[in-house]
Design an enzyme around this catalytic site. Structure first.
Site, mmCIF file in Angstrom:
data_model
loop_
_atom_site.group_PDB
_atom_site.id
_atom_site.type_symbol
_atom_site.label_atom_id
_atom_site.label_comp_id
_atom_site.label_asym_id
_atom_site.label_seq_id
_atom_site.Cartn_x
_atom_site.Cartn_y
_atom_site.Cartn_z
ATOM 1 N N ASP A 1 0.851 -1.185 0.000
ATOM 2 C CA ASP A 1 0.000 0.000 0.000
ATOM 3 C C ASP A 1 0.889 1.238 0.000
ATOM 4 O OD1 ASP A 1 -1.734 2.121 0.665
ATOM 5 O OD2 ASP A 1 -3.033 0.804 1.831
ATOM 6 N N ASP B 1 -4.230 4.606 -12.539
ATOM 7 C CA ASP B 1 -5.341 3.998 -13.271
ATOM 8 C C ASP B 1 -6.126 3.083 -12.329
ATOM 9 O OD1 ASP B 1 -6.835 3.641 -15.622
ATOM 10 O OD2 ASP B 1 -5.755 1.806 -16.138
ATOM 11 N N LYS C 1 -7.419 8.415 -12.959
ATOM 12 C CA LYS C 1 -8.711 7.950 -13.457
ATOM 13 C C LYS C 1 -9.825 8.308 -12.490
ATOM 14 C CE LYS C 1 -9.620 3.423 -13.990
ATOM 15 N NZ LYS C 1 -9.590 2.171 -14.771
#
Length: 208
Positions: A96, A121, A161
């Site tokens: 992470d 993305d 995104k």
């Protein structure tokens, strides 16, 4: 488990998708590579020698494109919770990107070089519950923006995104507060029925 009618339709669409076929023929790991190729060409986003961080990189299509453009003098660091097969000229960190251990590993890999471009993305696992999916998608975009603002050099760029819906206008305003220029992009490789789009922030403002 028996496939639903919707999943069968998706599979047929995927198999017949021109970008899926091109990706297989041209050696890209995902059809998403063509989204970055189009945006990068239009906005002169990728250049030799750049330092790029690709968030949520697996399976690696965007990292492939970035590494090819950055060249031997550049550096591409891909980060994802999922494993990713190695790529030439790409450093992969599994974990992470918010975790201290991953952040420290990233700093070591950068070796003092500033980040020119952050790519994201990332998408949540779709549950089919529209409000929940949109909220989780916006959260991922916010995390990407937070990372970019913290780590990008002044003048750096972010491509992230999003999905049109609740929270989009608020996020757009936040992007505009952090970057000199913010553009909306809908690449040809984005499926027409999808409400996904990309925001490109260029020239991160100093002081953020």
């Amino acid at each position: 488990m028996k496939r639903t009618k919707t999943s069968k339709q998706w599979m047929m669409e995927h198999v017949n998708d021109v970008y899926v076929q091109r990706a297989k023929a041209e050696g890209y790991r995902s059809r998403a590579a063509y989204k970055l190729i189009e945006v990068a060409a239009r906005d002169k986003l990728l250049k030799p020698g750049m330092v790029v961080v690709d968030l949520g990189a697996a399976p690696g299509g965007w990292s492939q494109v970035a590494a090819a453009k950055a060249g031997a003098g550049g550096r591409v660091i891909a980060v994802d919770l999922l494993p990713m097969d190695s790529l030439r000229n790409v450093t992969f960190l599994q974990g992470d990107f918010r975790d201290d251990a991953v952040a420290q590993a990233l700093e070591r890999k950068l070796a003092g070089r500033p980040i020119d471009l952050v790519l994201s993305d990332m998408s949540p696992n779709i549950s089919g519950i529209a409000l929940s999916d949109q909220a989780r998608a916006m959260h991922l975009a916010e995390l990407a923006l937070e990372f970019a603002v913290k780590h990008l050099k002044p003048g750096g760029s972010l491509l992230v995104k999003l999905f049109q819906g609740s929270g989009f206008q608020e996020f757009l305003r936040e992007m505009r507060s952090c970057f000199m220029h913010v553009m909306t992009r809908k690449p040809e490789a984005s499926r027409g029925r999808s409400n996904e789009l990309y925001l490109l922030g260029k020239e991160r403002k100093a002081g953020f």
